[in-house]
Design an enzyme around this catalytic site. Structure first.
Site, PDB file in Angstrom:
ATOM      1  N   SER A 208       0.838  -1.202   0.000  1.00 24.05           N
ATOM      2  CA  SER A 208       0.000   0.000   0.000  1.00 24.05           C
ATOM      3  C   SER A 208       0.874   1.253   0.000  1.00 24.05           C
ATOM      4  O   SER A 208       0.381   2.348  -0.186  1.00 24.05           O
ATOM      5  CB  SER A 208      -0.885   0.023   1.245  1.00 24.05           C
ATOM      6  OG  SER A 208      -0.069   0.097   2.393  1.00 24.05           O
TER       7      SER A 208
ATOM      8  N   LYS B   1      -5.601   3.786   5.980  1.00 21.66           N
ATOM      9  CA  LYS B   1      -4.384   4.491   6.339  1.00 21.66           C
ATOM     10  C   LYS B   1      -4.610   5.979   6.184  1.00 21.66           C
ATOM     11  O   LYS B   1      -5.426   6.565   6.857  1.00 21.66           O
ATOM     12  CB  LYS B   1      -3.278   4.009   5.398  1.00 21.66           C
ATOM     13  CG  LYS B   1      -1.934   3.835   6.069  1.00 21.66           C
ATOM     14  CD  LYS B   1      -1.043   2.948   5.246  1.00 21.66           C
ATOM     15  CE  LYS B   1       0.007   3.722   4.503  1.00 21.66           C
ATOM     16  NZ  LYS B   1       0.995   2.858   3.879  1.00 21.66           N
TER      17      LYS B   1
ATOM     18  N   TYR C 262      -7.321 -10.129   0.059  1.00 23.65           N
ATOM     19  CA  TYR C 262      -6.533 -10.651  -1.062  1.00 23.65           C
ATOM     20  C   TYR C 262      -7.361 -11.583  -1.949  1.00 23.65           C
ATOM     21  O   TYR C 262      -6.917 -12.005  -3.009  1.00 23.65           O
ATOM     22  CB  TYR C 262      -5.350 -11.489  -0.540  1.00 23.65           C
ATOM     23  CG  TYR C 262      -4.176 -10.726   0.023  1.00 23.65           C
ATOM     24  CD1 TYR C 262      -4.340  -9.732   0.978  1.00 23.65           C
ATOM     25  CD2 TYR C 262      -2.873 -11.037  -0.379  1.00 23.65           C
ATOM     26  CE1 TYR C 262      -3.250  -9.063   1.514  1.00 23.65           C
ATOM     27  CE2 TYR C 262      -1.775 -10.372   0.142  1.00 23.65           C
ATOM     28  CZ  TYR C 262      -1.973  -9.394   1.091  1.00 23.65           C
ATOM     29  OH  TYR C 262      -0.889  -8.735   1.616  1.00 23.65           O
TER      30      TYR C 262
ATOM     31  N   HIS D  84       4.478 -12.196   3.096  1.00 26.77           N
ATOM     32  CA  HIS D  84       4.037 -11.066   3.938  1.00 26.77           C
ATOM     33  C   HIS D  84       4.948 -11.002   5.156  1.00 26.77           C
ATOM     34  O   HIS D  84       5.550 -12.002   5.544  1.00 26.77           O
ATOM     35  CB  HIS D  84       2.582 -11.266   4.376  1.00 26.77           C
ATOM     36  CG  HIS D  84       1.916  -9.991   4.807  1.00 26.77           C
ATOM     37  ND1 HIS D  84       2.094  -9.436   6.056  1.00 26.77           N
ATOM     38  CD2 HIS D  84       1.089  -9.154   4.138  1.00 26.77           C
ATOM     39  CE1 HIS D  84       1.390  -8.315   6.138  1.00 26.77           C
ATOM     40  NE2 HIS D  84       0.774  -8.114   4.978  1.00 26.77           N
ATOM     41  N   GLY D  85       5.019  -9.854   5.772  1.00 26.58           N
ATOM     42  CA  GLY D  85       5.730  -9.728   7.046  1.00 26.58           C
ATOM     43  C   GLY D  85       4.923 -10.426   8.131  1.00 26.58           C
ATOM     44  O   GLY D  85       3.703 -10.586   7.991  1.00 26.58           O
ATOM     45  N   ASP D  86       5.587 -10.834   9.215  1.00 26.21           N
ATOM     46  CA  ASP D  86       4.842 -11.582  10.236  1.00 26.21           C
ATOM     47  C   ASP D  86       4.041 -10.660  11.161  1.00 26.21           C
ATOM     48  O   ASP D  86       3.481 -11.103  12.158  1.00 26.21           O
ATOM     49  CB  ASP D  86       5.782 -12.491  11.039  1.00 26.21           C
ATOM     50  CG  ASP D  86       6.868 -11.716  11.750  1.00 26.21           C
ATOM     51  OD1 ASP D  86       6.832 -10.463  11.695  1.00 26.21           O
ATOM     52  OD2 ASP D  86       7.749 -12.346  12.357  1.00 26.21           O
ATOM     53  N   ASP D  87       3.960  -9.381  10.812  1.00 27.62           N
ATOM     54  CA  ASP D  87       3.216  -8.437  11.651  1.00 27.62           C
ATOM     55  C   ASP D  87       1.707  -8.665  11.596  1.00 27.62           C
ATOM     56  O   ASP D  87       0.975  -8.186  12.439  1.00 27.62           O
ATOM     57  CB  ASP D  87       3.524  -6.993  11.227  1.00 27.62           C
ATOM     58  CG  ASP D  87       3.294  -6.761   9.752  1.00 27.62           C
ATOM     59  OD1 ASP D  87       3.679  -7.634   8.955  1.00 27.62           O
ATOM     60  OD2 ASP D  87       2.732  -5.713   9.392  1.00 27.62           O
TER      61      ASP D  87
ATOM     62  N   ASP E 161     -26.214  29.329  18.712  1.00 27.93           N
ATOM     63  CA  ASP E 161     -25.847  29.140  17.300  1.00 27.93           C
ATOM     64  C   ASP E 161     -26.616  30.145  16.440  1.00 27.93           C
ATOM     65  O   ASP E 161     -27.527  29.779  15.688  1.00 27.93           O
ATOM     66  CB  ASP E 161     -26.191  27.682  16.925  1.00 27.93           C
ATOM     67  CG  ASP E 161     -25.820  27.331  15.502  1.00 27.93           C
ATOM     68  OD1 ASP E 161     -24.996  28.055  14.907  1.00 27.93           O
ATOM     69  OD2 ASP E 161     -26.367  26.334  14.972  1.00 27.93           O
TER      70      ASP E 161
HETATM   71  C1  SPV Z   1     -24.442  22.566  12.464  1.00 24.55           C
HETATM   72  O1  SPV Z   1     -23.907  21.534  12.803  1.00 24.55           O
HETATM   73  O2  SPV Z   1     -24.126  23.649  12.939  1.00 24.55           O
HETATM   74  C2  SPV Z   1     -25.484  22.552  11.442  1.00 24.55           C
HETATM   75  C3  SPV Z   1     -26.248  21.337  11.221  1.00 24.55           C
HETATM   76  O3  SPV Z   1     -25.714  23.549  10.842  1.00 24.55           O
HETATM   77  S1  SPV Z   1     -27.686  21.428  12.138  1.00 24.55           S
HETATM   78  O4  SPV Z   1     -27.327  21.659  13.506  1.00 24.55           O
HETATM   79  O5  SPV Z   1     -28.391  20.171  11.962  1.00 24.55           O
HETATM   80  O6  SPV Z   1     -28.447  22.551  11.618  1.00 24.55           O
HETATM   81 MG    MG Z   2     -24.801  25.259  11.589  1.00 26.43          MG
END
Ligand code: SPV
Ligand code: MG
Length: 671
Positions: free
Chosen positions: A249, A284, A315, A329-332, A444
């Site tokens: 990888s 990863k 695989y 493969h490595g033994d890890d 908010d």
């Molecule tokens: C927020 O995470 O601030 C969003 C999504 O705007 S929600 O709270 O669902 O409006």
């Molecule tokens: Mg929001």
């Protein structure tokens, strides 16, 4: 370390094949003689000192060895009476060159697989090669073994014996004892003691310390006659055509990888499976080099026969198609998250008779440094910004998890869950206005200003590499939004989501319980157009969030807006709902997809949280955002701890719900 190769014999049983050169120069494959194969292996192992005893055709042999042009210092010692003595006397003739050192002793007509030689070299004790898989030969060497040690070697022993081949590793002290016994035999004045096997002298040593090294059914055989030659040549062909499979990888090849590839290539034709970008991302980090470049890198390594894509961590598909004889493969992976993958490999191999070869895994310190350098590379604004589009193109549907601080960013960055041999982790981070405001103890309502929101992004960016989706609320005034776009883009944010509201914004999850005004379609389209015009790179994405379902304006309004916003240049559409039942979300996606099959659709399943990512994907959703779960789980835990301390007048009782300090420290990596 010295290697002693015994080449004084006449090889008369080979008939005309040894009429012009010694037996060791017999051709065994299209590209090798017995001797060239031995010498190449010795040189490949990094050993340079070789003592070679010679007899008939000695000058032919010397010229041949020189013509091979290998990085070896070969000392030739001729046994002047090669036709009247056995190799015990050849060793005696070479005694002055046989320094006080560990030795590898081999007969010049012995052909063995690389791995047998590797095992002999790696042995920490003196050893002789034996086979538990072969029947006891009538005339050839057998070794008597008791208490795990070789007691006697000769053709006459049948009890407690195993088929044995004259390929030894002898540590200095054990070799010294044997050499002294050889010298004593040869100087005894008894002619017979110069004509016997060197092993006759070995058998007289009481306190031998030589262990059997079992090569089982691998190739390790002497060539005494043309029939032996035919058998060995056929085995070599088989070995040469053996398919060996390894999967990688990595996007950074270091000396450890090269050493492993070199080892694997010696087992047969080496096919490398390069893990697809999607599979690498799943367990990863984002690969610095895309699949095509990683494939080209492996195609250009000496010893690699072919490179194929391995699409999953499993695989199975490639093994069933390619049916390799050996998987390396490595033994890890014997334990840990890769164990289920290993279990599957062993069962697929068992189904058709393939086998697994595991080498000790060594974690290269250099790699640690390269890995940390690549992580810092991935966190640079340009690299990070472009990765959201890449992840979308690669996976079709991706997930984002809320982060509102450096610490929560680290949780989103590093949390991995292993299941069925695979691994799952979040693809991106959501910097939520709700959680960012909540962390600051504020509502908010676009109260936390942009400078403070940028500061949060910066804290997260400093310690993580995953792409960031920023909750831009309403985007503010169009005149302000264009500056926000440029700043976010410069910082390396991949996407801003703006919602079609105007005036005092409140969190959508309040729905119609609070007064909220939706923006007029033309105004919001104008904001999108202005934002798109302001951005400098093609990577940055502006997503238009539709609040029609939240504000109960109906499906038609939601769809009308979605098509208008996409037309205005929105790179994605987010449809939001606060209903537990996902029906209206599904209906929207279905109707939107009927007309627009490409614009990515984003959902935030806080309320309709029973729907799985797989179902969203099936229905045509491209980004699933888990918008607030870290805040909502962290907050009650903190409240609980505070209460406990108040109730108990001490902190002891809340210790059980506290993360140990050593784990916190581990979460935060030191540069
Ligand atoms: C927020 O995470 O601030 C969003 C999504 O705007 S929600 O709270 O669902 O409006
Ligand atoms: Mg929001």
């Amino acid at each position: 370390m010295q290697v002693i190769i015994l080449n004084s014999g006449l090889g008369t049983r080979m008939g005309s094949l040894t009429s012009e050169h010694p037996k060791c120069m017999t051709v065994i494959s299209a590209t090798e003689t017995i001797l060239s194969r031995q010498l190449k292996m010795i040189a490949d192992a990094g050993i340079s000192e070789v003592i070679m005893t010679t007899g008939a055709f000695d000058s032919v042999l010397v010229n041949y060895c020189n013509s091979l042009d290998l990085p070896l210092h070969v000392t030739f010692v001729k046994n002047p009476v090669y036709d009247k003595t056995n190799y015990i006397y050849s060793i005696y003739c070479a005694k002055e060159y046989l320094k006080d050192d560990d030795v590898i002793l081999m007969h010049g007509d012995l052909v063995f697989e690389n791995t047998v030689f590797d095992d002999v070299l790696a042995s920490e004790t003196s050893c002789m090669t034996v086979s538990s898989a072969l029947e006891l030969p009538e005339k050839d060497f057998k070794a008597v073994i008791t208490d795990g040690k070789i007691q006697k070697v000769g053709i006459e022993f049948f009890n407690d014996a195993m088929a044995a081949q004259p390929l030894y590793k002898l540590l200095k002290d054990d070799w010294r004892k044997w050499l002294d016994a050889i010298i004593a035999f040869c100087e005894s004045g008894d002619e017979k003691k110069r004509k016997c096997y060197a092993e006759n002298a070995l058998n007289e040593i009481e306190d031998k310390n030589i262990v059997p090294l079992d090569f089982t059914d691998r190739l390790c055989a002497e060539i005494d006659n043309p029939e032996d030659l035919a058998v060995v040549s056929a085995r070599l062909k088989e070995i040469e055509n053996r398919k060996v499979y390894m999967c990688f990888s990595t996007d950074m090849i270091h000396s450890g990888h090269i050493a492993l590839i070199k080892k694997a290539a010696r087992l047969g034709k080496l096919i490398i499976g390069v893990l697809s970008d999607e599979a690498v991302v799943s367990y990863k980090r984002f690969p610095l080099l895309p699949f095509t470049e990683r494939k080209a890198m492996f195609e250009n390594i000496v010893g690699v026969y072919k490179v194929v894509e391995q699409k999953t961590l499993s695989y199975k598909e490639n093994l069933e198609t390619l049916k390799p004889d050996i998987v390396v493969h490595g033994d890890d992976w014997v334990s840990g998250f890769q164990k289920p993958i290993r279990d599957e490999v062993t069962s697929v191999l068992a189904s058709y008779g393939g086998r697994l070869v595991e080498y000790p895994y060594s974690y290269d310190e250099k790699y640690k440094e390269l890995e940390s350098r690549s992580r810092s590379e991935l966190s640079t604004p340009d690299m990070r910004r472009s990765r959201l589009r890449k992840a979308l193109a690669m996976k079709g549907t991706i997930t984002a998890m809320e982060a509102h601080s450096g610490l929560t960013g680290l949780i989103v960055e590093n949390t991995v869950v292993y299941e069925n041999g695979g691994a799952r982790q979040f693809d991106a981070m959501w910097v939520s206005s709700l959680c960012d405001s909540t962390a600051k103890g504020k509502p908010d309502i676009e109260l936390v200003d942009m400078s403070s929101r940028f500061r949060t992004i910066d804290d997260i960016m400093e310690v993580t590499t995953k792409p960031i989706i920023f909750d831009g609320d309403t985007g503010g005034l169009t005149e302000h939004f264009v500056y926000t776009v440029r700043t976010l883009e410069r910082m390396g944010v991949s996407m801003v989501i703006i919602e079609d509201k105007t005036g005092l914004k409140k969190n959508s999850l309040f729905g119609t319980e609070v007064k909220q005004t939706q923006a007029a379609i033309p105004d919001f389209c104008e904001k999108i157009r202005a934002g798109k015009k302001a951005q400098k790179t093609p990577d940055f994405m502006i997503c238009a969030r539709i609040e029609s379902l939240i504000l109960e304006q109906g499906m038609d309004d939601a769809l009308e807006r979605a098509f208008a916003f996409a037309e205005a240049g929105a790179d994605a559409i987010m449809i939001h709902s606060r209903k537990k039942d996902p029906a209206e979300i599904f209906e929207f996606v279905e109707k939107f997809r009927a007309k627009d099959s490409t614009t990515p659709v984003v959902v935030v399943p806080t309320s309709f949280n029973t729907v799985t990512e797989e179902e969203f994907k099936e229905r045509g959703v491209n980004i699933v955002i888990y918008a607030n779960q870290l805040t909502r789980t962290g907050f009650p835990a903190m409240q609980n701890a505070a209460k406990m301390i108040l109730e108990h007048h001490r902190a002891k009782e809340c210790d059980d719900i506290c993360m140990p300090f050593k784990d916190i420290i581990r979460l935060i990596p030191e540069e």
